[in-house]
Design an enzyme around this catalytic site. Sequence first.
Site, PDB file in Angstrom:
ATOM      1  N   CYS A   1     109.882  31.362  84.492  1.00 51.42           N
ATOM      2  CA  CYS A   1     109.895  29.986  84.982  1.00 51.42           C
ATOM      3  C   CYS A   1     110.892  29.845  86.145  1.00 51.42           C
ATOM      4  O   CYS A   1     111.942  30.501  86.163  1.00 51.42           O
ATOM      5  CB  CYS A   1     110.281  29.035  83.855  1.00 51.42           C
ATOM      6  SG  CYS A   1     109.041  28.921  82.542  1.00 51.42           S
TER       7      CYS A   1
ATOM      8  N   CYS B   1     113.966  25.590  74.850  1.00 51.08           N
ATOM      9  CA  CYS B   1     112.983  25.301  75.888  1.00 51.08           C
ATOM     10  C   CYS B   1     111.857  26.335  75.849  1.00 51.08           C
ATOM     11  O   CYS B   1     110.667  25.987  75.872  1.00 51.08           O
ATOM     12  CB  CYS B   1     113.660  25.290  77.253  1.00 51.08           C
ATOM     13  SG  CYS B   1     112.604  24.687  78.603  1.00 51.08           S
ATOM     14  N   CYS B   2     112.215  27.606  75.772  1.00 51.96           N
ATOM     15  CA  CYS B   2     111.209  28.664  75.698  1.00 51.96           C
ATOM     16  C   CYS B   2     110.354  28.516  74.444  1.00 51.96           C
ATOM     17  O   CYS B   2     109.134  28.706  74.477  1.00 51.96           O
ATOM     18  CB  CYS B   2     111.880  30.039  75.688  1.00 51.96           C
ATOM     19  SG  CYS B   2     112.579  30.558  77.270  1.00 51.96           S
TER      20      CYS B   2
ATOM     21  N   CYS C   1     112.233  35.640  76.256  1.00 50.87           N
ATOM     22  CA  CYS C   1     111.833  34.246  75.995  1.00 50.87           C
ATOM     23  C   CYS C   1     111.579  33.988  74.525  1.00 50.87           C
ATOM     24  O   CYS C   1     111.599  32.847  74.076  1.00 50.87           O
ATOM     25  CB  CYS C   1     110.574  33.906  76.808  1.00 50.87           C
ATOM     26  SG  CYS C   1     109.104  34.812  76.310  1.00 50.87           S
TER      27      CYS C   1
END
Length: 243
Positions: free
Chosen positions: A213, A129-130, A239
């Site tokens: 996030c 996702c990062c 991240c």
Amino acid sequence: MIGSLISRPEDVAAALEEDPRAFAAEANRVLEGADPLTVLGWAGKAFGKSLVITASMGDTVLAHLTSRAVPGTDMLFVDTGYHFAETVGTAAAVQHSYPLRMLSIRPKESVQEHEAQRGKLYQTNPDACCAMRKVAPLNNALRGYRAWATGLRRSESEARANTPIVQWDAKRDLLKLAPIATWTDEDVDAYQDAHPEVLSNPLLQMGYRSIGCGPCTRAVAPGEDARAGRWAGRAKSECGIHL
């Protein structure tokens, strides 16, 4: 070496072309312990419009320092689509308050498109996702610049304890600066006290000491590491931007 290059951007370009790692190492040696305004001022003279800073919209100290040392500098904010409303609001306030050129960078896919294909990837594979929503957009945005400054500080975590002031970022083929690498939390607080106009994310007053996030960030308890609230319960602590 650095002294002779301060007012000669063409010499900086030639030195980087000849041996970027050696140039970065010498710049780091000379600038270790220098005031952040000095570091940023040198970078502004050396790189001009090819200098960019990145900001996560936490305390915004680096952005404020840059606005003093090199007004008009480009500033990248990666809007992942998962940020807290307070973070997005801080970015908007910085855009209207600091004499910098804010560029909001977004992933190719909206959150809706992203989740329609992959579900809540931040739960099942936060590294991926990062990589998709933060690292890749930033890498694309950094193309064309020759130097970028970050707000990394050695006191933030063990992983960042050896952060140099200047290093060669071989993955992105540019010079990477950390002008406030030596600053402690007390230094940041002292700067904010001396400059009350510095904008801060309201979440910092709510126990969030490191802000990422929304789905992957929580407030930290007294005595916890500043980054304990990032990806809590997982081995992940970065991240990927600075790895």
